[in-house]
Enzyme design. Structure first.
Site, short mmCIF file in Angstrom:
data_model
loop_
_atom_site.label_atom_id
_atom_site.label_comp_id
_atom_site.label_asym_id
_atom_site.label_seq_id
_atom_site.Cartn_x
_atom_site.Cartn_y
_atom_site.Cartn_z
N TYR A 135 1.32 6.47 6.27
CA TYR A 135 1.77 5.55 7.32
C TYR A 135 2.75 4.52 6.68
O TYR A 135 3.55 4.05 7.65
CB TYR A 135 0.58 5.16 8.08
N TYR B 237 -14.75 11.84 3.72
CA TYR B 237 -14.23 10.71 3.64
C TYR B 237 -15.60 9.64 3.57
O TYR B 237 -15.99 9.21 4.59
CB TYR B 237 -13.34 10.64 4.94
N TYR C 35 -8.20 3.57 10.34
CA TYR C 35 -8.30 5.15 10.15
C TYR C 35 -9.14 5.73 11.27
O TYR C 35 -10.15 4.83 11.67
CB TYR C 35 -8.54 5.69 8.63
N LYS D 187 -13.07 0.65 7.16
CA LYS D 187 -12.12 1.00 8.20
C LYS D 187 -12.33 0.09 9.51
O LYS D 187 -11.71 -0.03 10.43
CB LYS D 187 -11.67 2.38 8.51
N GLY E 122 0.73 -1.20 0.01
CA GLY E 122 -0.04 -0.08 0.02
C GLY E 122 0.71 1.25 0.10
O GLY E 122 0.33 2.23 0.21
#
Length: 196
Positions: A22, A188, A178, A196, A15
């Protein structure tokens, strides 16, 4: 100087597509302890990412806290929406961002990592994707919602199934989430908070 020595260990981080997320920070932290870094990146950004690495665009952010640079042993194109080659629709195979690439499904990447590097010690699931992420929940289609779940949540299961056999005994798996899983984050959407 870091007291923890993980030299000889290998991590696959799924990813990473730039130097801002991150996954990149985790790669730097692991590398600072001597871990060899392997990366899986989304095929549509694979060319841009690898070219940026080659051209030195990320050199400043590759600097490690104790000195040295984040070295990436190998970058694999990887699309977490597809478990195996038969799952890839013809329209994706013919898409200009995919046409020049091969072996980018989860099972194929795991096989390539095994052939290229043997076993790994760490697997990091730092990926998410939703085609309708900018849509409010009630404006999200069923297809968009399920796509968000497929790439962002179910993909961990597929990754564990395919990478598990090459994960050394005692190895570690980390999956990121998240804050949108706990509270509303404006802008979002598209099913991502649920995924998530």
């Amino acid at each position: 100087m870091n007291s923890l020595n993980l030299k000889g260990k290998k991590a696959f981080i799924a990813g990473i597509g730039d130097d801002a997320g991150y996954g990149w920070a985790i790669a730097k932290a692991l590398a600072s302890f001597g871990v060899e870094i392997l990366i899986g990146t989304w095929p549509p950004v694979y060319g841009i990412f690898t070219q940026s690495l080659k051209n030195g665009k990320f050199d400043e952010s590759r600097k490690l806290p104790g000195g040295g640079m984040l070295e990436i042993s190998q970058v694999y194109p990887m699309d977490a929406a597809f478990d195996a080659p038969d799952d890839v629709p013809q329209s994706v195979k013919e898409n200009k961002r995919y046409a020049s690439l091969k072996d980018y499904t989860i099972s194929e990447v795991a096989e390539r990592v095994k052939a290229d590097h043997g076993e790994i010690d760490f697997f990091v699931h730092s990926l998410a994707n939703a085609p309708e992420v900018r849509n409010d929940l009630l404006d999200t289609s069923r297809e968009g919602y399920l796509s968000a779940f497929s790439a962002s949540a179910y993909s961990l299961i597929s990754c564990l199934k395919c990478f598990g056999p090459i994960l050394k005994s005692g190895g570690s798996v980390l999956s990121l989430t998240y804050i949108a899983s706990e509270r509303v984050i404006p802008g979002y959407g598209g099913g991502m908070s649920s995924a998530k």
